[in-house]
Design an enzyme around this catalytic site. Structure first.
Site, PDB file in Angstrom:
ATOM      1  N   THR A  79       0.830  -1.208   0.000  1.00 45.45           N
ATOM      2  CA  THR A  79       0.000   0.000   0.000  1.00 45.45           C
ATOM      3  C   THR A  79       0.868   1.263   0.000  1.00 45.45           C
ATOM      4  O   THR A  79       1.769   1.402   0.827  1.00 45.45           O
ATOM      5  CB  THR A  79      -0.888   0.008   1.264  1.00 45.45           C
ATOM      6  OG1 THR A  79      -1.659  -1.184   1.297  1.00 45.45           O
ATOM      7  CG2 THR A  79      -1.806   1.219   1.277  1.00 45.45           C
ATOM      8  N   GLU A  80       0.599   2.172  -0.955  1.00 48.88           N
ATOM      9  CA  GLU A  80       1.339   3.438  -1.067  1.00 48.88           C
ATOM     10  C   GLU A  80       2.858   3.238  -1.173  1.00 48.88           C
ATOM     11  O   GLU A  80       3.639   4.118  -0.827  1.00 48.88           O
ATOM     12  CB  GLU A  80       1.029   4.350   0.133  1.00 48.88           C
ATOM     13  CG  GLU A  80      -0.439   4.724   0.267  1.00 48.88           C
ATOM     14  CD  GLU A  80      -0.961   5.507  -0.930  1.00 48.88           C
ATOM     15  OE1 GLU A  80      -0.369   6.557  -1.258  1.00 48.88           O
ATOM     16  OE2 GLU A  80      -1.961   5.082  -1.539  1.00 48.88           O
ATOM     17  N   LEU A  81       3.258   2.070  -1.657  1.00 49.11           N
ATOM     18  CA  LEU A  81       4.677   1.699  -1.805  1.00 49.11           C
ATOM     19  C   LEU A  81       5.421   1.679  -0.463  1.00 49.11           C
ATOM     20  O   LEU A  81       6.645   1.883  -0.410  1.00 49.11           O
ATOM     21  CB  LEU A  81       5.416   2.624  -2.786  1.00 49.11           C
ATOM     22  CG  LEU A  81       4.905   2.711  -4.223  1.00 49.11           C
ATOM     23  CD1 LEU A  81       5.929   3.418  -5.104  1.00 49.11           C
ATOM     24  CD2 LEU A  81       4.575   1.361  -4.807  1.00 49.11           C
TER      25      LEU A  81
END
Length: 306
Positions: A145-147
């Site tokens: 998630t979100e890198l």
């Protein structure tokens, strides 16, 4: 040979309806179906569907030389099945080309990796199974998630069977180093890291239609020239962005789809190839270890989890 690794993210949350005190005990249905359908359908027809059609044309016209990666959450797949099943059909066509890699991530775009390793693993496994059911692929590379990524997560990610992770090429982590190489995790040397090239990604995602930008207008040949002119020993330019960039963040009227579809032709002329994350970690040798002591992400200016 210089390479480009394109990755496109797709996520829409289940939105909750207004829930008042007097609904407690009387109304047990919490989703705002009208808003969910309205937002997803609008974005799908402005962005997701025409972008997927562009990617299909790019693969066909380049005879399979254009390659890219996509990840989409379990919750957006659930919504697409209800509201925009035709987009899922397009994604299946992309999977069938053999030129599109689907990545692993958390099922519900959650922050479980920061607080609950068991929940994180359960969500990733559930997502992995869904991707296999829909597209016939077992993901080999994780996109959290979100890198979000840090050293603490690397051994767990590798133990789950993933060969690599894509994350942010955060300046406070890289320092003088370039994001245009494959790195290996300091806490698990068998896990490889692909880092987003922030500037070149944002040149498309943020600056493409910005008339006050010094490089405006951005054309496909100019953009490929920038990539081809990076130092000769640099391995791969990782361009990570939301699929909404095409048609939503950058509307059709800006020429964003024509720009995208022209990239393979100019890349071929300049000797630049396209690879998937799995291609990168299998073909390219890591140049160094990279230590990330505190979680990073691709969100906001600080590129952390604040």
């Amino acid at each position: 040979m210089k390479a480009i690794c394109f990755y496109f993210q797709i996520h829409q949350p289940f939105r909750l309806k207004r829930y008042r005190f007097f609904d407690i005990g009387n109304d047990h249905y919490y989703d705002d179906e009208f808003t969910n359908e309205d937002i997803l359908s609008r974005i799908a027809h402005r962005s997701y569907i025409p972008a997927a059609e562009s990617l299909l044309r790019m693969i066909e016209e380049s005879k399979g030389k254009f390659r890219c990666a996509i990840s989409l959450t379990g919750v957006v797949i659930e919504q697409l099945e209800i509201y925009v099943p035709e987009f899922l059909d397009l994604l299946k066509k992309l999977a069938d080309t053999g030129c599109v890699e689907f990545l692993a991530e958390t099922y519900s775009h959650s922050l479980a990796s920061l607080i609950d390793p068991e929940e994180f693993e359960a969500q990733v496994k559930a997502h992995d199974q869904l991707i296999y059911e829909k597209f016939g692929q077992h993901p080999k590379v994780l996109r959290n998630t979100e890198l979000i990524y840090c050293d603490e997560m690397a051994p767990m990610i590798h133990s789950m069977g993933y060969k690599g992770v894509i994350t942010e090429g955060a300046k406070h982590i890289l320092g003088w180093k370039s994001p245009n190489y494959v790195y290996q995790a300091a806490s698990c040397q068998k896990l490889k890291l692909l880092l987003k090239n922030d500037k070149l990604s944002d040149d498309i995602a943020r600056n493409f239609s910005n008339t006050s930008w010094e490089a405006y207008p951005l054309t496909a040949d100019k953009y490929i020239d920038w990539i081809a002119s990076t130092p000769a020993d640099e391995q791969v330019v990782n361009l990570f962005m939301n699929l909404e960039t095409f048609g939503d963040f950058q509307p059709r009227e800006t020429g964003i789809f024509q720009f995208l579809e022209a990239l393979p032709r100019f890349a071929a002329e300049r000797g630049v190839e396209f690879i998937t994350p799995s291609d990168a970690i299998s073909k390219l040798k890591p140049v160094a270890e990279l230590s990330v002591l505190h979680p990073i992400s691709w969100a906001d200016e600080a590129r952390d989890t604040s």
